[in-house]
Motif scaffolding. Structure first.
Motif, PDB file in Angstrom:
ATOM      1  N   MET A 139      40.804  61.943  37.362  1.00 14.03           N
ATOM      2  CA  MET A 139      40.500  60.655  36.796  1.00 14.03           C
ATOM      3  C   MET A 139      41.066  59.523  37.637  1.00 14.03           C
ATOM      4  O   MET A 139      40.496  58.452  37.658  1.00 14.03           O
ATOM      5  N   ASP A 140      42.118  59.770  38.276  1.00 14.45           N
ATOM      6  CA  ASP A 140      42.754  58.773  39.122  1.00 14.45           C
ATOM      7  C   ASP A 140      41.845  58.366  40.272  1.00 14.45           C
ATOM      8  O   ASP A 140      41.758  57.187  40.608  1.00 14.45           O
ATOM      9  N   ASP A 141      41.106  59.326  40.838  1.00 12.06           N
ATOM     10  CA  ASP A 141      40.166  59.027  41.925  1.00 12.06           C
ATOM     11  C   ASP A 141      38.996  58.186  41.433  1.00 12.06           C
ATOM     12  O   ASP A 141      38.508  57.302  42.143  1.00 12.06           O
ATOM     13  N   LYS A 142      38.539  58.469  40.222  1.00 15.79           N
ATOM     14  CA  LYS A 142      37.416  57.697  39.657  1.00 15.79           C
ATOM     15  C   LYS A 142      37.826  56.236  39.432  1.00 15.79           C
ATOM     16  O   LYS A 142      37.063  55.322  39.685  1.00 15.79           O
ATOM     17  N   VAL A 143      39.036  56.037  38.979  1.00 14.89           N
ATOM     18  CA  VAL A 143      39.540  54.682  38.756  1.00 14.89           C
ATOM     19  C   VAL A 143      39.642  53.954  40.085  1.00 14.89           C
ATOM     20  O   VAL A 143      39.252  52.787  40.212  1.00 14.89           O
ATOM     21  N   LYS A 144      40.132  54.667  41.090  1.00 13.90           N
ATOM     22  CA  LYS A 144      40.235  54.058  42.417  1.00 13.90           C
ATOM     23  C   LYS A 144      38.859  53.708  42.959  1.00 13.90           C
ATOM     24  O   LYS A 144      38.670  52.630  43.532  1.00 13.90           O
ATOM     25  N   GLU A 145      37.900  54.599  42.761  1.00 10.26           N
ATOM     26  CA  GLU A 145      36.519  54.336  43.214  1.00 10.26           C
ATOM     27  C   GLU A 145      35.955  53.094  42.522  1.00 10.26           C
ATOM     28  O   GLU A 145      35.336  52.240  43.150  1.00 10.26           O
ATOM     29  N   LEU A 146      36.176  53.037  41.240  1.00  7.41           N
ATOM     30  CA  LEU A 146      35.682  51.881  40.480  1.00  7.41           C
ATOM     31  C   LEU A 146      36.347  50.591  40.945  1.00  7.41           C
ATOM     32  O   LEU A 146      35.690  49.561  41.097  1.00  7.41           O
ATOM     33  N   LEU A 147      37.635  50.642  41.180  1.00 10.21           N
ATOM     34  CA  LEU A 147      38.338  49.457  41.664  1.00 10.21           C
ATOM     35  C   LEU A 147      37.843  49.044  43.044  1.00 10.21           C
ATOM     36  O   LEU A 147      37.682  47.849  43.331  1.00 10.21           O
ATOM     37  N   VAL A 148      37.559  49.999  43.913  1.00 10.40           N
ATOM     38  CA  VAL A 148      37.035  49.704  45.244  1.00 10.40           C
ATOM     39  C   VAL A 148      35.656  49.050  45.119  1.00 10.40           C
ATOM     40  O   VAL A 148      35.358  48.055  45.790  1.00 10.40           O
ATOM     41  N   LYS A 149      34.814  49.599  44.241  1.00 11.42           N
ATOM     42  CA  LYS A 149      33.475  49.022  44.035  1.00 11.42           C
ATOM     43  C   LYS A 149      33.575  47.597  43.478  1.00 11.42           C
ATOM     44  O   LYS A 149      32.845  46.696  43.892  1.00 11.42           O
ATOM     45  N   ILE A 150      34.482  47.422  42.521  1.00 10.55           N
ATOM     46  CA  ILE A 150      34.673  46.086  41.936  1.00 10.55           C
ATOM     47  C   ILE A 150      35.132  45.110  43.018  1.00 10.55           C
ATOM     48  O   ILE A 150      34.631  43.981  43.112  1.00 10.55           O
ATOM     49  N   LEU A 151      36.056  45.539  43.868  1.00  2.88           N
ATOM     50  CA  LEU A 151      36.548  44.688  44.946  1.00  2.88           C
ATOM     51  C   LEU A 151      35.436  44.362  45.939  1.00  2.88           C
ATOM     52  O   LEU A 151      35.300  43.212  46.376  1.00  2.88           O
ATOM     53  N   GLU A 152      34.600  45.358  46.276  1.00  3.51           N
ATOM     54  CA  GLU A 152      33.470  45.123  47.190  1.00  3.51           C
ATOM     55  C   GLU A 152      32.490  44.126  46.578  1.00  3.51           C
ATOM     56  O   GLU A 152      32.014  43.217  47.260  1.00  3.51           O
ATOM     57  N   ASN A 153      32.200  44.326  45.296  1.00  2.00           N
ATOM     58  CA  ASN A 153      31.285  43.391  44.617  1.00  2.00           C
ATOM     59  C   ASN A 153      31.872  41.984  44.569  1.00  2.00           C
ATOM     60  O   ASN A 153      31.157  41.000  44.783  1.00  2.00           O
ATOM     61  N   GLN A 154      33.156  41.901  44.298  1.00  2.00           N
ATOM     62  CA  GLN A 154      33.812  40.588  44.250  1.00  2.00           C
ATOM     63  C   GLN A 154      33.766  39.920  45.626  1.00  2.00           C
ATOM     64  O   GLN A 154      33.501  38.723  45.738  1.00  2.00           O
ATOM     65  N   THR A 155      34.015  40.678  46.668  1.00  2.00           N
ATOM     66  CA  THR A 155      33.986  40.151  48.025  1.00  2.00           C
ATOM     67  C   THR A 155      32.580  39.671  48.377  1.00  2.00           C
ATOM     68  O   THR A 155      32.403  38.585  48.941  1.00  2.00           O
ATOM     69  N   GLU A 156      31.578  40.462  48.020  1.00  2.00           N
ATOM     70  CA  GLU A 156      30.184  40.078  48.288  1.00  2.00           C
ATOM     71  C   GLU A 156      29.816  38.824  47.498  1.00  2.00           C
ATOM     72  O   GLU A 156      29.174  37.908  48.019  1.00  2.00           O
ATOM     73  N   THR A 157      30.234  38.766  46.247  1.00  2.00           N
ATOM     74  CA  THR A 157      29.957  37.600  45.407  1.00  2.00           C
ATOM     75  C   THR A 157      30.615  36.349  45.992  1.00  2.00           C
ATOM     76  O   THR A 157      30.002  35.275  46.033  1.00  2.00           O
ATOM     77  N   ASN A 158      31.854  36.472  46.450  1.00  2.00           N
ATOM     78  CA  ASN A 158      32.541  35.333  47.076  1.00  2.00           C
ATOM     79  C   ASN A 158      31.804  34.870  48.325  1.00  2.00           C
ATOM     80  O   ASN A 158      31.659  33.666  48.568  1.00  2.00           O
ATOM     81  N   SER A 159      31.345  35.819  49.109  1.00  2.00           N
ATOM     82  CA  SER A 159      30.598  35.486  50.322  1.00  2.00           C
ATOM     83  C   SER A 159      29.306  34.746  49.982  1.00  2.00           C
ATOM     84  O   SER A 159      28.952  33.749  50.606  1.00  2.00           O
ATOM     85  N   GLN A 160      28.596  35.244  48.977  1.00  2.00           N
ATOM     86  CA  GLN A 160      27.342  34.605  48.554  1.00  2.00           C
ATOM     87  C   GLN A 160      27.618  33.205  48.000  1.00  2.00           C
ATOM     88  O   GLN A 160      26.852  32.273  48.246  1.00  2.00           O
ATOM     89  N   LEU A 161      28.701  33.067  47.276  1.00  2.00           N
ATOM     90  CA  LEU A 161      29.061  31.762  46.717  1.00  2.00           C
ATOM     91  C   LEU A 161      29.372  30.761  47.824  1.00  2.00           C
ATOM     92  O   LEU A 161      28.946  29.602  47.765  1.00  2.00           O
ATOM     93  N   LYS A 162      30.083  31.198  48.848  1.00  2.00           N
ATOM     94  CA  LYS A 162      30.382  30.323  49.979  1.00  2.00           C
ATOM     95  C   LYS A 162      29.094  29.896  50.686  1.00  2.00           C
ATOM     96  O   LYS A 162      28.929  28.731  51.043  1.00  2.00           O
ATOM     97  N   GLU A 163      28.180  30.847  50.869  1.00  2.00           N
ATOM     98  CA  GLU A 163      26.901  30.525  51.531  1.00  2.00           C
ATOM     99  C   GLU A 163      26.099  29.551  50.681  1.00  2.00           C
ATOM    100  O   GLU A 163      25.530  28.577  51.192  1.00  2.00           O
TER     101      GLU A 163
END
Length: 89
Positions: free
Chosen positions: A1-25
């Motif tokens: 379960m610990d790996d799944k949480v880490k995967e989800l957190l990584v995906k959330i961070l990637e989505n947040q980073t992409e969203t920030n990039s789109q917002l800046k553009e």
């Protein structure tokens, strides 16, 4: 379960980073559009002001011409009245 949480957190961070990039553009694009609109608006306002000034100049010229015509008509009316008066005598 610990790996799944880490995967989800990584995906959330990637989505947040992409969203920030789109917002800046998007912010950059909005600023560019805003600048274009401001420049276009300033140009149009200047054109309207210039047109108004030209119309005011024409109106003043016409008013002056009408005043001169009015003065001449008044003089002609006085002269005509004088001529009629002389003819009656």
């Amino acid at each position: 379960m610990d790996d799944k949480v880490k995967e989800l957190l990584v995906k959330i961070l990637e989505n947040q980073t992409e969203t920030n990039s789109q917002l800046k553009e998007l912010t950059s694009r909005v600023q560019i559009i805003e600048t274009k609109v401001e420049n276009d608006l300033a140009y149009k306002i200047k054109a309207l002001f210039d047109a108004r000034e030209m119309q005011n100049d024409k109106s003043n010229t016409m008013i002056e011409a009408l005043e001169r015509i009015e003065t001449k008509i008044e003089i002609l009316q006085m002269e005509t009245a004088h001529v009629r008066k002389v003819k009656r005598l």
